[in-house]
Design a protein around this motif. Structure first.
Motif, PDB file in Angstrom:
ATOM      1  N   LEU A  63       0.824  -1.210   0.000  1.00  0.00           N
ATOM      2  CA  LEU A  63       0.000   0.000   0.000  1.00  0.00           C
ATOM      3  C   LEU A  63       0.857   1.259   0.000  1.00  0.00           C
ATOM      4  O   LEU A  63       0.577   2.213  -0.725  1.00  0.00           O
ATOM      5  CB  LEU A  63      -0.920   0.016   1.219  1.00  0.00           C
ATOM      6  N   GLU A  76      -8.174   6.632  -0.192  1.00  0.00           N
ATOM      7  CA  GLU A  76      -8.109   5.198  -0.511  1.00  0.00           C
ATOM      8  C   GLU A  76      -7.050   4.499   0.332  1.00  0.00           C
ATOM      9  O   GLU A  76      -7.263   3.388   0.820  1.00  0.00           O
ATOM     10  CB  GLU A  76      -7.787   5.003  -1.994  1.00  0.00           C
ATOM     11  N   TYR A  77      -5.911   5.156   0.498  1.00  0.00           N
ATOM     12  CA  TYR A  77      -4.825   4.586   1.291  1.00  0.00           C
ATOM     13  C   TYR A  77      -5.272   4.335   2.725  1.00  0.00           C
ATOM     14  O   TYR A  77      -5.095   3.247   3.256  1.00  0.00           O
ATOM     15  CB  TYR A  77      -3.627   5.526   1.250  1.00  0.00           C
ATOM     16  N   GLU A  79      -8.355   4.132   3.888  1.00  0.00           N
ATOM     17  CA  GLU A  79      -9.446   3.156   3.915  1.00  0.00           C
ATOM     18  C   GLU A  79      -8.903   1.731   3.848  1.00  0.00           C
ATOM     19  O   GLU A  79      -9.325   0.849   4.599  1.00  0.00           O
ATOM     20  CB  GLU A  79     -10.393   3.408   2.739  1.00  0.00           C
ATOM     21  N   ARG A  80      -7.953   1.519   2.985  1.00  0.00           N
ATOM     22  CA  ARG A  80      -7.393   0.168   2.834  1.00  0.00           C
ATOM     23  C   ARG A  80      -6.559  -0.230   4.051  1.00  0.00           C
ATOM     24  O   ARG A  80      -6.534  -1.400   4.422  1.00  0.00           O
ATOM     25  CB  ARG A  80      -6.599   0.077   1.548  1.00  0.00           C
ATOM     26  N   VAL A  83      -8.990  -1.407   6.590  1.00  0.00           N
ATOM     27  CA  VAL A  83      -9.472  -2.757   6.266  1.00  0.00           C
ATOM     28  C   VAL A  83      -8.457  -3.789   6.750  1.00  0.00           C
ATOM     29  O   VAL A  83      -8.821  -4.857   7.248  1.00  0.00           O
ATOM     30  CB  VAL A  83      -9.736  -2.898   4.750  1.00  0.00           C
TER      31      VAL A  83
END
Length: 103
Positions: A63, A76-77, A79-80, A83
Motif C-alpha cells: 500500500l 483510498e490509502y 481506507e485500505r 481494512v
C-alpha cells in the motif's frame, strides 16, 4: 573390400544416434528461446520460492508503495489500511478517534 574412410556399415547407428540427439537439443533450445526461458537472470524468476522467502513483502508495504507512486489517493490509502486493521501513522493504536479532542 573397404570403401571410403574406413567407417563402414557398422558405425551407421552411431551417426544416427548423434543426429537424433542433435535434433532433440535443437528443438529444446528453440522452445526455450521462444518462450523466453533462457533470458531469466534474476533469482525471483528462476527460483521463485527462494526469492519469496528472502523478501517478504507485507500488505502495508505494498500500500505504501502504491500510495507513493500516486496509484492511490490519501482517502483510498487510509481506507485500505483500516481494512487491514492497521492504524495510519499519527493515529492512536487504541482506535479511539476522540483521543486528544476536547469535549
Amino acid at each position: 573390400m573397404m570403401f571410403g574412410n574406413g567407417f563402414g556399415m557398422g558405425s551407421g547407428w552411431l551417426w544416427g544416434l548423434l543426429a537424433l540427439v542433435g535434433l532433440v537439443l535443437l528443438v529444446y533450445v528453440i522452445v526455450r528461446v521462444s518462450t523466453g526461458g533462457l533470458q531469466h537472470t534474476d533469482a525471483s524468476r528462476s527460483h521463485p520460492g527462494i526469492a519469496a522467502a528472502a523478501t517478504k513483502v507485507t500488505p502495508r508495504q505494498i500500500l505504501e508503495e502504491r500510495y507513493a507512486k500516486g496509484e492511490l489517493t490519501t482517502e483510498e490509502y487510509r481506507e485500505r489500511l483500516s481494512v487491514l486493521g492497521e492504524p495510519t501513522r499519527g493515529e492512536s493504536t487504541t482506535g479511539d478517534s476522540t483521543a486528544g479532542e476536547n469535549t
